[in-house]
Design a protein around this motif. Structure first.
Motif, mmCIF file in Angstrom:
data_model
loop_
_atom_site.group_PDB
_atom_site.id
_atom_site.type_symbol
_atom_site.label_atom_id
_atom_site.label_comp_id
_atom_site.label_asym_id
_atom_site.label_seq_id
_atom_site.Cartn_x
_atom_site.Cartn_y
_atom_site.Cartn_z
ATOM 1 N N LEU A 84 0.817 -1.215 0.000
ATOM 2 C CA LEU A 84 0.000 0.000 0.000
ATOM 3 C C LEU A 84 0.852 1.267 0.000
ATOM 4 O O LEU A 84 0.676 2.148 -0.835
ATOM 5 N N PHE A 87 1.214 3.858 -3.197
ATOM 6 C CA PHE A 87 0.709 5.228 -3.193
ATOM 7 C C PHE A 87 1.843 6.248 -3.306
ATOM 8 O O PHE A 87 1.706 7.281 -3.955
ATOM 9 N N GLY A 111 -9.080 4.428 -8.653
ATOM 10 C CA GLY A 111 -9.027 3.684 -7.401
ATOM 11 C C GLY A 111 -10.419 3.458 -6.844
ATOM 12 O O GLY A 111 -10.802 2.335 -6.520
ATOM 13 N N MET A 159 -5.811 0.659 -4.603
ATOM 14 C CA MET A 159 -4.495 1.270 -4.796
ATOM 15 C C MET A 159 -3.935 0.986 -6.189
ATOM 16 O O MET A 159 -3.418 1.880 -6.862
#
Lengths: 225, 621
Positions: B401, B405, B427, B468
């Protein structure tokens, strides 16, 4: 190549690229594609407000010979003779070139006199296109194609100094010479285009058209008789 | 009617791969009861019909409602009204989202009752409201840039991350998936599009996307803050025993009323808000209102059929495939997970809506197939990695994650601006009802059978991965795209203050049509005005010419440059000077791209003027 006219094609969404490729095979140099919406002629769906279909409008600059060739090849390959397969028409839009400009005369009368069909273009504020099509139908038109566009911007006094871009609907209606003035007058009076800021209407002469509903019905009549 | 046919064809194209792969699995390696199989087939048919009708309804209702509401927001005269209106919009649509209530009760259970379900629902809704209103302010001001705005938002999230327990990290990202439901996403997309249309200007295209991305960061922040403030660290609770329904028609019929009520509740705030405003402000003509009402009815019917089909037909199937594959081999689980992710995401309702919007906004310049392909690959990898996480307990959720990002954030400054909005939107768009049912059931099924996995912990987090991955993959696409795209000089628009009526009596008219690269239309209008033109209408399109073909590498998709088409109606006497001045203008001519065409026309113009200022302002307020 001297560009004497613009070759317009209206087809279902997604097909314009294929048509353009075909046109390029025939010798066209470039083409521009716009997204539009068509109308469906069905009382029932119209009544419940669900008559809408997505279209693409392809514009190809062409010389006179090329435009004739395009009419033949494209309406044959994409079977414009069948209903809902598409429409093609040529408008004598001259490509403006600096050198030639001195000699060129813009001759209104001859082009208008030769045309068998006309393209009626109405530009109104967004949302009024339905009224426009309605009154055009009342005056004998079959249907129209709608393109979304915008007018030039104006500043306003909202909290953020937005330049509101007035959304406009451009409605293109193709019709034969006999019906032109009736439809034009009808739209003009129904939509009150005489008042300032309500919109404009104008017609463009069509030198050749293929795939029109009227042409089809005539052919069909000829076939059965 | 043709529109429905079109939608059905489109849905069928995306549903068929899922259908075929699942059937293949059933007939080869996975042992499925006949009941479940038949229910899956019935569910697929319901999904096909439901989704097509739903998309049709959304087209007819959500888009006009979004446009009217966003006009109301944008034309506010005070910042307070903008803030309150956009907060209300965000809050109301989220509070009614059925998925969020489910998530709330799950969290209540998991936290042993310390955090009540209703508190979670309200906190998350407030989070969404605040983020939406910040997002609207950003859009209207056009400052800071969208990449910067999102970087700051996710920066705050990353700062909070170390203080949040891993379980809650997963829940908070899942919460963002839960708020971007089948109804809210199209609505927020429409608001975003409406706002940017009204605002116009050179960033109009970029501003058409991104509000869904902004919105989905709200729940993450809200849940994280709640977890920190309440000091909740551990998730407890029992996993509810999963019962696979029996029979074919019974489960479907049992599901139907509940789903219908859920859909009504989800749709209600949008309807109520719209009709209140319609009553006070918009006063939409009857014809148009009728179309919107019909659209809303279609949306409701479509959504109900779609969700019922998914719940009753796909959930059990996903569960069984997960369990059976888990028994066989972890590698198979990862592989099939990848394939399922690849194809399932394309059936998500919001993916269709986003695709259509991209086509509309860029006039077909960005190929939708390209966006869909990138989305697929992203989600496929996300599901595969989720499976890895279930098989190997040492792999934690934040391994993927946070870097995902973070890289997306950095790329957003290098990427083509339009793609930044699309990526963040993607997303929320990808994590819709199909992921929440079919894919989640698949993952939970796999987790129950693998000893080292914890259903509760590993179950959460799948949606977070799905949310994501597309951000990451589309951002990469945008970076590639930027280097392939031709950059045009864009002209910032000067406000044109106008004007008085000009009487023109009985004269010949000429139609001038100019085709230029996107961004130059304002310049064309300026130049033409100086030579005597009055009004102008601008349309957008895309253009192909032999000598300027641009191809994307490897996949050979042609990029068609965007154009603007400007129409003028002028008197014959000024047409030559206008055409000549357009061709003579150095800026318009520098790359030789302007084309000017002239045709005689018969115009019924008794008086024409540049747009009447007072008139339009009245309409707008």
């Amino acid at each position: 190549m001297t560009i004497d006219s613009l070759f317009f094609t209206i087809v279902n969404r997604g097909k314009a690229n294929a048509v353009l490729h075909k046109a390029q095979e025939c010798g066209a140099e470039s083409g521009t594609i716009l997204l539009g919406e068509g109308t469906v002629e069905s009382k029932f769906w119209e009544k419940i407000g669900l008559a809408e279909i997505h279209k693409e409008i392809l514009v190809v600059p062409a010389s006179d010979e090329l435009s004739d060739k395009l009419h033949d090849t494209i309406s044959e390959t994409f079977t414009f003779s069948k209903s809902n397969h598409g429409v093609a028409f040529t408008i004598p839009f001259k490509r403006w070139q600096l050198q030639a400009s001195e000699k060129e005369e813009i001759n209104n009368t001859s082009a208008n006199a030769n045309a068998s069909h006309f393209c009626i273009v109405t530009i109104v504020d967004k949302g009024r296109s339905k009224d426009c099509i309605k009154s055009a139908r009342a005056a004998g038109a079959k249907g129209g194609t709608l393109i979304h566009g915008r007018g030039a911007g104006i500043p306003t006094d909202f909290y953020y100094p937005l330049v509101i871009e007035p959304q406009k609907d451009i409605i293109i209606i193709i019709t034969s010479r006999e019906k032109v003035s009736a439809i034009k007058e009808r739209i003009f009076s129904d939509l009150e285009l005489g008042k300032a800021g309500n919109g404009i209407i104008f017609t463009l002469p069509i030198s050749r058209a293929s795939g029109l509903v009227e042409q089809r019905t005539e052919e069909n009549k000829g076939g059965t008789a | 009617m043709s529109l429905l046919f079109e939608k059905t064809k489109e849905v069928l194209r995306t549903l068929l791969p899922v259908f075929i792969i699942v059937l293949l699995l059933c007939f080869t390696i996975v042992d499925v009861e006949t009941d479940v199989l038949v229910r899956f087939i019935v569910g697929s048919i319901m999904l096909l019909l439901g989704l097509a009708v739903f998309l049709w309804g959304v087209d007819l209702s959500m888009n006009p409602i979004g446009e009217h509401m966003s006009l109301e927001v944008a034309t506010s005269k005070t910042p307070i009204k903008i803030a309150i209106l956009s907060f209300l919009l965000g809050f109301l649509i989220t509070v009614a989202e059925p998925d969020l209530l489910i998530l709330g009760s799950q969290v209540e259970e998991a936290s042993g009752g310390t955090l009540g379900a209703s508190i979670i629902v309200y906190m998350v809704s407030i989070g969404v409201g605040v983020m939406i209103s910040l997002g609207v302010f950003r859009l209207l001001r056009d400052k800071p840039s969208f990449s910067m705005f999102m970087a700051i938002t996710y920066g705050v999230i990353f700062i909070l991350t170390p203080f949040v327990a891993e379980e809650f990290l997963a829940i908070s990202f899942d919460a963002s998936g839960a708020t971007t439901g089948a109804l809210t996403t199209p609505f927020v997309l429409a608001i975003s599009l409406g706002l940017s249309k009204i605002k116009g200007g050179k960033n109009a295209e970029e501003n058409s996307f991104g509000l869904v991305g902004v919105m989905s960061s709200g729940p993450i922040l809200a849940v994280m803050l709640m977890s920190i403030l309440s000091g909740q660290k551990n998730i407890q609770g029992e996993v509810v025993e999963y019962v696979i329904a029996e029979g074919v028609l019974r489960p479907i019929i049992n599901k139907l009323p509940g789903v219908f009520i859920e859909s009504v509740i989800a749709l209600l705030p949008i309807i109520v808000l719209f009709f209140i405003f319609n009553f006070i402000k918009f006063k939409i003509p009857k014809d148009e209102l009728l179309g919107i009402i019909n659209g809303l009815i279609l949306t409701l019917i479509g959504l109900t059929i779609f969700l019922t089909g998914v719940y009753s037909g796909f959930m059990d199937m996903g569960r069984i495939i997960g369990v059976e594959l888990g028994k066989m081999s972890p590698w198979l689980l990862i592989g099939i997970g990848f394939i399922l992710g690849l194809i399932v995401v394309l059936v998500e309702p919001a993916v269709h809506v986003l695709g259509e919007q991209i086509e509309e906004v860029t006039s077909g310049h960005i190929p939708i197939s390209l966006i869909r392909g990138t989305l697929s690959i992203g989600v496929g990898i996300a599901i595969a990695l989720s499976m890895v996480r279930i098989v190997v307990p040492a792999v934690k959720l934040w391994y993927f994650l946070i870097p995902g990002f973070l890289i997306a954030m950095i790329l957003s400054f290098k990427s083509d601006p339009v793609f930044v909005g699309i990526a963040y939107d993607a997303g929320g768009v990808a994590s819709g009802p199909m992921t929440a049912t079919f894919v989640l059931a698949f993952a939970q099924g796999a987790a129950t059978i693998i000893d080292t996995a914890d259903v509760l912990v590993d179950g959460f987090g799948v949606i977070a991965m799905v949310a994501m991955a597309p951000v990451f993959s589309i951002m990469i696409l945008g970076t590639v795209f930027r280097h392939k795209r031709i950059e045009y000089p864009t002209i910032e628009k000067k406000p044109v203050v106008s004007s008085h009526l000009v009487e023109e009596v009985n004269m010949d008219h000429v139609c001038i049509m100019a085709i230029v690269n996107r961004g130059l239309a304002e310049k064309v209008v300026d130049v033409a005005r100086q030579s005597g033109a009055k009004g102008a209408t601008i349309m957008r399109g895309r253009c192909t010419a032999e000598h300027q073909k641009v191809l994307l590498p490897i996949i050979n998709i042609e990029l068609q440059p965007e154009k603007e088409i400007i129409w003028f109606i002028t008197g014959t006497h000024v047409s030559k000077p206008i055409a000549n001045s357009l061709l003579n203008d150095p800026l318009l001519n520098q790359d030789g791209e302007i084309m000017v065409f002239i045709s005689p026309t018969e115009a019924m113009v008794r008086s024409f003027t540049t747009i009447n200022v007072t008139n339009d302002a009245d309409q707008a307020t």
